[in-house]
Design an enzyme around this catalytic site. Structure first.
Site, short mmCIF file in Angstrom:
data_model
loop_
_atom_site.label_atom_id
_atom_site.label_comp_id
_atom_site.label_asym_id
_atom_site.label_seq_id
_atom_site.Cartn_x
_atom_site.Cartn_y
_atom_site.Cartn_z
N PRO A 93 0.82 -1.22 0.00
CA PRO A 93 0.00 0.00 0.00
C PRO A 93 0.85 1.27 0.00
O PRO A 93 0.37 2.32 -0.42
CB PRO A 93 -0.81 -0.09 1.30
CG PRO A 93 -0.57 -1.44 1.86
CD PRO A 93 0.58 -2.08 1.16
N GLU A 120 1.43 -8.62 8.42
CA GLU A 120 1.63 -7.17 8.59
C GLU A 120 2.53 -6.60 7.51
O GLU A 120 2.71 -5.39 7.39
CB GLU A 120 2.22 -6.86 9.97
CG GLU A 120 1.25 -7.07 11.12
CD GLU A 120 -0.05 -6.30 10.91
OE1 GLU A 120 0.01 -5.10 10.62
OE2 GLU A 120 -1.12 -6.94 11.01
N ARG A 158 -2.86 -7.89 -21.29
CA ARG A 158 -3.83 -7.57 -22.36
C ARG A 158 -3.29 -6.51 -23.32
O ARG A 158 -3.84 -6.29 -24.39
CB ARG A 158 -5.18 -7.16 -21.76
CG ARG A 158 -5.18 -5.86 -21.01
CD ARG A 158 -6.43 -5.74 -20.16
NE ARG A 158 -7.64 -5.89 -20.94
CZ ARG A 158 -8.17 -4.93 -21.69
NH1 ARG A 158 -7.59 -3.76 -21.77
NH2 ARG A 158 -9.28 -5.14 -22.37
N ASP A 173 -9.67 1.88 -25.07
CA ASP A 173 -9.97 1.83 -23.64
C ASP A 173 -9.63 3.15 -22.95
O ASP A 173 -8.81 3.93 -23.43
CB ASP A 173 -9.17 0.71 -22.97
CG ASP A 173 -9.75 -0.66 -23.26
OD1 ASP A 173 -10.94 -0.75 -23.61
OD2 ASP A 173 -8.99 -1.64 -23.15
C1 LIG Z 1 -2.52 -6.68 5.45
S1 LIG Z 1 -1.43 -6.06 4.25
C2 LIG Z 1 -0.22 -5.21 5.20
C3 LIG Z 1 -0.50 -3.75 5.30
C4 LIG Z 1 0.59 -2.97 5.98
N1 LIG Z 1 0.69 -3.30 7.37
C5 LIG Z 1 0.28 -1.50 5.86
O1 LIG Z 1 -0.50 -0.98 6.67
O2 LIG Z 1 0.76 -0.85 4.90
C6 LIG Z 1 -0.57 -7.49 3.69
C7 LIG Z 1 0.01 -7.39 2.31
O3 LIG Z 1 -1.01 -7.13 1.36
C8 LIG Z 1 -0.45 -6.44 0.26
N2 LIG Z 1 -1.28 -5.24 0.04
C9 LIG Z 1 -2.23 -4.76 0.87
N3 LIG Z 1 -2.80 -3.66 0.37
C10 LIG Z 1 -2.23 -3.45 -0.83
C11 LIG Z 1 -2.40 -2.45 -1.82
N4 LIG Z 1 -3.26 -1.46 -1.68
N5 LIG Z 1 -1.63 -2.52 -2.95
C12 LIG Z 1 -0.74 -3.51 -3.09
N6 LIG Z 1 -0.53 -4.48 -2.17
C13 LIG Z 1 -1.25 -4.45 -1.05
C14 LIG Z 1 0.99 -6.13 0.59
O4 LIG Z 1 1.82 -7.07 -0.08
C15 LIG Z 1 1.02 -6.30 2.08
O5 LIG Z 1 2.31 -6.69 2.53
#
Ligand SMILES: C[S@@+](CC[C@H](N)C(=O)[O-])C[C@H]1O[C@@H](n2cnc3c(N)ncnc32)[C@H](O)[C@@H]1O
Length: 282
Positions: A93, A120, A158, A173
């Site tokens: 994220p 996490e 794609r 698109d």
């Molecule tokens: C529960 S999330 C961890 C979130 C992290 N503790 C934070 O607050 O930024 C677990 C995993 O989901 C993936 N993930 C979660 N949200 C994402 C997003 N918006 N974009 C890309 N990957 C995401 C990432 O690989 C992350 O390590």
């Protein structure tokens, strides 16, 4: 194009590998997918890939060593095929937002190694040692990186030449350069009248120029309403023509037809007191 995905849930990737447009392209050998499970790179009997966070707090953290070993295995497999070292992207994220430009860049490359976090997140030392990019799907938190990785793969595959049946359809698109980076116009199919609502008349006219203009104006209107920054970006790139600007000004209620009219106005005859015709949309 080859994707190497490091994931605790390799079975999730059957969705892009086996189904739909991407599945067909995979069967045709236009792209390949290799999943690596960090559990296969552990040294203990329990195949441990996570542990408690230093400093306390909830949840678990993915350990660096199994992830690094999986990345090395993926790079090694690619090297054996004569491919160069691939970028290593962690889905996160906190990463840079994935967009159409990112998908286009990826589609034109040899591929990428994608790391799917869980729990996490992953040990920061792994990120610093091995990760070249961090990619986010948006401002929300998923349970793991797999769904984000699936979106990254699908949007890129794609765009690979030959993947879509109608070679032009990707060009039409949303966000595409040939659509000036605007949002796509609405689509309609049979029946012509559904629950009393008719298909817009220009689409039934068979007049190609009118259809194109109607679609362009719907794109402009939708983009102006929902994503005005894309209008600004298209304008800055010189992608909006005079008719586009006139239509946008009309939408905004600022179009002054009188100011544009003199060039086109015919000399009024003594018998004709008709107001000048509004300029056409050319
Ligand atoms: C529960 S999330 C961890 C979130 C992290 N503790 C934070 O607050 O930024 C677990 C995993 O989901 C993936 N993930 C979660 N949200 C994402 C997003 N918006 N974009 C890309 N990957 C995401 C990432 O690989 C992350 O390590």
């Amino acid at each position: 194009m080859r994707f190497d995905v490091i994931t605790l849930f390799p079975e999730m990737f059957g969705v892009v590998r086996d189904l739909g447009v991407t599945g067909r392209a995979h069967a045709q050998g236009r792209w390949s997918l290799h999943a690596w499970n960090p559990r296969d790179f552990t040294q203990d009997v329990h195949r441990t890939v996570d542990d408690r966070p230093y400093g306390g707090g909830p949840g678990m953290v993915m350990m660096a060593a199994p992830l690094e070993a999986a990345v090395n295995a993926a790079q090694g497999a690619r090297a054996a095929l004569g491919l160069g070292r691939a970028p290593v992207a962690l889905l996160a994220p906190v990463g840079q937002r994935y967009d159409q430009a990112g998908a286009e860049k990826l589609a034109a490359s040899d591929g990428i190694i994608l790391i799917c976090g869980r729990y996490e997140g992953v040990d920061q030392r792994f990120i610093e040692r091995c990760v070249t990019h961090e990619i986010s799907l948006g401002d929300f938190v998923l349970s793991g990186g797999e769904i984000a990785a699936l979106a990254v793969i699908d949007a890129a595959v794609r765009l690979v030449p030959g993947v879509l049946n109608d070679g032009d359809s990707a060009l039409q698109d949303s966000f595409n350069d040939t659509l000036s980076g605007l949002l796509d116009s609405p689509h309609y199919t049979r029946p012509e009248v559904y629950e009393g609502e008719s298909v817009p008349a220009p689409l039934l006219s068979g007049h190609h120029a009118n259809i194109a203009r109607w679609r362009r104006e719907r794109s402009l209107a939708l983009t102006a309403a929902r994503r005005p920054e894309l209008i600004e970006s298209a304008r800055a790139k010189g992608w909006l023509n005079k008719a586009d600007e006139r239509y946008l000004a009309e939408l905004a209620g600022t179009y002054d037809s009188a100011a544009d009219a003199p060039k086109r106005r015919r000399k009024p005859s003594a018998t004709s007191a008709q107001p000048p015709k509004a300029p056409d949309a050319s």
